[in-house]
Motif scaffolding. Structure first.
Motif, short mmCIF file in Angstrom:
data_model
loop_
_atom_site.label_atom_id
_atom_site.label_comp_id
_atom_site.label_asym_id
_atom_site.label_seq_id
_atom_site.Cartn_x
_atom_site.Cartn_y
_atom_site.Cartn_z
N THR A 1 2.58 -6.78 -12.30
CA THR A 1 2.75 -6.68 -14.34
C THR A 1 4.77 -6.50 -14.00
O THR A 1 5.28 -6.16 -13.08
CB THR A 1 2.46 -5.20 -14.79
OG1 THR A 1 1.37 -4.96 -14.78
CG2 THR A 1 3.12 -4.90 -15.83
N ASP B 1 3.99 1.29 -13.52
CA ASP B 1 3.14 1.48 -12.76
C ASP B 1 2.59 -0.01 -12.34
O ASP B 1 2.13 -0.15 -11.88
CB ASP B 1 2.88 2.41 -11.96
CG ASP B 1 1.68 3.00 -13.01
OD1 ASP B 1 1.17 2.13 -13.89
OD2 ASP B 1 1.08 4.25 -12.97
N GLY B 2 2.67 -0.74 -13.71
CA GLY B 2 1.39 -1.74 -13.60
C GLY B 2 0.51 -1.40 -14.92
O GLY B 2 0.46 -2.47 -15.84
N SER C 1 3.62 1.87 -7.18
CA SER C 1 2.90 1.39 -8.47
C SER C 1 0.75 1.94 -8.51
O SER C 1 1.15 2.95 -8.16
CB SER C 1 1.57 -0.32 -7.71
OG SER C 1 0.69 0.17 -6.75
N HIS C 2 0.21 1.74 -9.08
CA HIS C 2 -0.46 2.54 -10.18
C HIS C 2 -1.59 2.68 -8.94
O HIS C 2 -2.08 4.11 -8.51
CB HIS C 2 -1.37 2.12 -11.41
CG HIS C 2 -2.05 2.82 -12.52
ND1 HIS C 2 -1.62 3.45 -13.07
CD2 HIS C 2 -3.56 3.29 -11.90
CE1 HIS C 2 -2.32 4.50 -13.21
NE2 HIS C 2 -4.20 3.91 -13.21
N LEU D 1 4.01 -5.05 -8.13
CA LEU D 1 3.50 -5.26 -6.71
C LEU D 1 1.63 -5.46 -7.49
O LEU D 1 1.62 -5.34 -6.53
CB LEU D 1 3.56 -3.75 -6.30
CG LEU D 1 4.53 -3.15 -5.77
CD1 LEU D 1 4.34 -1.97 -4.83
CD2 LEU D 1 5.26 -4.47 -4.27
N GLU D 2 2.09 -4.50 -8.90
CA GLU D 2 0.09 -4.83 -8.88
C GLU D 2 0.54 -5.92 -9.94
O GLU D 2 -0.74 -5.98 -11.00
CB GLU D 2 -0.33 -3.55 -10.13
CG GLU D 2 -0.49 -3.38 -9.28
CD GLU D 2 -1.11 -1.43 -9.67
OE1 GLU D 2 -1.32 -1.97 -10.92
OE2 GLU D 2 -1.41 -1.06 -8.21
N THR E 1 10.23 -0.79 -18.26
CA THR E 1 8.77 -0.90 -16.53
C THR E 1 8.06 0.43 -16.98
O THR E 1 7.83 1.30 -16.95
CB THR E 1 9.64 -1.04 -15.21
OG1 THR E 1 10.70 0.35 -14.82
CG2 THR E 1 10.65 -2.05 -15.66
N ASN F 1 6.33 3.53 -10.86
CA ASN F 1 7.41 2.60 -11.28
C ASN F 1 7.02 1.30 -10.59
O ASN F 1 8.62 0.83 -11.10
CB ASN F 1 8.69 3.25 -11.41
CG ASN F 1 9.30 2.90 -12.67
OD1 ASN F 1 9.22 1.95 -13.67
ND2 ASN F 1 10.61 2.43 -12.53
N ALA F 2 6.37 0.63 -10.21
CA ALA F 2 6.71 -0.63 -9.12
C ALA F 2 5.47 -1.22 -9.34
O ALA F 2 5.00 -2.22 -8.25
CB ALA F 2 6.99 -0.45 -7.67
N GLY F 3 5.28 -1.58 -10.74
CA GLY F 3 4.45 -2.44 -10.86
C GLY F 3 4.51 -3.27 -11.07
O GLY F 3 3.24 -4.10 -10.93
#
Length: 449
Positions: A359, A370-371, A402-403, A356-357, A368, A352-354
């Motif tokens: 998004t 993972d990206g 992220s993803h 970082l990529e 939100t 769930n930290a998209g």
């Protein structure tokens, strides 16, 4: 799990991320590698050329068999792989022929196997994992080569591994129901071939991340109805980075820096899978992108179209994708939230930290992810399974990953979880503790602008 296996998984995922982040370097490596004719384009093994109509065979029937060395980046290894051409069913319910690969563990006895679904994500049939195993080398096909480090720990634990070409021979990208039939019929074929050492008593686990999770999730959901003979032998399914409601994902990645290239990939995949023409709704730029990616892979899309949106690709009157009737019909068919609840236990994980990529989207009602994958959709799916009779659901959300990062944690946990199911231990449950998510209701048509 041993520390060595964990390190192997970490190296594999990190390598995959590096490959997709630097496609030019990967392409150069691919061009520098030679490969044998067995995996090259036009390989007759992939063609069904029998005298009887394909429809006359039951799904899972073995049509051809061959044994060859397992190749890595086109180089043969001492490991042997059995490949099967088998009868399956496409997204429209028509008979199709597909290929799967079976790799025997040196310590296995044929009683335990894992169907590993690759995240090769491509619109080019030449990028399928069976092609890579047979010695073919392509840019998109580098991903299945990297995934050997995810397969190796399974073999080391005594699991035989079955690796289907989940997208079929047309590379019907993101067509979840077809991914499922290809996966389930692959298991049927693997247990019907005397060359594999597997049989009707072999128990199976399902495992896949990202594109592999599409196949894993849909196979688990469709198994009770489409393949009850397989469903009875499933010990569980482990998936991460899951696509649930594709229409949500397209809105989530709209304008992102890295993942916006999946928008045209999804448009092409949906159109191809369900034999519909979406090009008529695209403007000149959209048609240009469509042509660039029509036979491309995820490595051609990631980071190549920063800031791309559906609106930039569509004619002005179709600025809202829901104003395209065929689009609405197709994305509703591939909404996993509308499929049946699996009967097998499940381990589901989602980053769930998209941001970082690249998004940064947080659309209303979507939120939100993972990206590329939407966390709220995955939470709702897990809760839905719990509420409809399957309480053997474990759920993990990695809010700091992220993803690309989540598999470093998911893969070791998924293997440990599968070990428990094969050992006969009760499946843990997170039902009642999974936070609420998004509505997975079908998309509604919208008026043209």
């Amino acid at each position: 799990m041993s520390r060595t296996a964990v390190r192997m998984i970490a190296v594999a995922v990190a390598t995959a991320a590096a490959m997709t982040a630097a496609p030019a370097a990967s392409a150069a490596a691919a061009e520098a590698t030679t490969y044998e004719a067995t995996g090259a384009a036009g390989d007759p093994f992939y063609r069904y050329d029998g005298a009887e109509p394909l429809a006359s065979y039951a799904p899972g029937t073995v049509l051809k068999t061959r044994t060859l060395p397992y190749h890595l980046l086109g180089i043969p290894t001492p490991v042997k792989a059995v490949q099967l051409l088998y009868r399956s069913t496409d997204a429209l319910g028509r008979p199709s022929a597909n290929v799967t690969t079976v790799v025997r563990s040196h310590t296995g006895d044929g009683t335990r196997a894992v169907s590993y679904q690759s995240f090769y994500d491509s619109l080019d049939p030449e990028d399928g994992p069976s092609r890579a195993v047979a010695g073919d080398v392509s840019l998109g096909g580098l991903i299945p080569n990297v995934e050997v480090a995810l397969v190796a720990p399974l073999l080391a634990k005594g699991y035989d591994v079955v690796i289907p070409d989940t997208e079929g021979q047309r590379a019907d990208f993101a067509a979840g129901p077809e991914y499922a039939t290809n996966t389930l019929d692959s298991i049927r074929a693997a247990t019907r071939s005397p060359e594999t050492g597997l049989d009707s008593a072999t128990r199976f686990g399902l495992m896949g991340y990202s594109g592999g999770a599409i196949a894993t999730g849909w196979a688990a959901a469709l198994a009770p109805g489409y393949a009850p003979d397989v469903d009875r032998r499933l010990v569980g399914f482990a998936e991460g980075g899951l696509l649930v409601a594709p229409a949500h994902n397209l809105r989530y990645v709209d304008g992102s820096l890295t993942w916006s290239g999946v928008i045209p990939m999804a448009v092409i995949g949906v159109a191809r899978s369900y034999d519909i023409d979406l090009k008529q709704y695209l403007n000149s730029y959209g048609l240009k992108v469509y042509a660039e990616l029509e036979h491309g892979s995820i490595t051609d899309a990631l980071g190549h179209y920063p800031g791309l949106t559906w609106k930039k690709m569509a004619k002005a009157e179709y600025a809202d994708p829901n104003s395209v009737p065929e689009f609405v019909e197709a994305v509703n068919k591939v909404n996993l939230g509308s499929a049946a609840t699996p009967t097998a236990p499940g381990f589901i994980a989602q980053g769930n930290a998209g941001v970082l990529e690249g998004t940064f989207g947080n659309p209303p009602g979507i939120g939100t992810g993972d990206g590329v994958m939407v966390a709220g959709d995955v939470r709702t799916l897990a809760r839905q399974y719990c509420a409809t009779g399957n309480t053997a659901i474990s759920y993990r959300q990695y809010d700091l990953l992220s993803h690309f990062g989540a598999p470093l944690v998911w893969a070791p946990a998924a293997l440990e979880w599968l070990d428990g199911r094969f050992a006969g231990r009760p499946a843990p449950s997170d039902c009642g503790r999974i936070p609420a998510g998004n509505s997975l209701a079908p998309e509604r048509p919208a008026p043209r602008s």
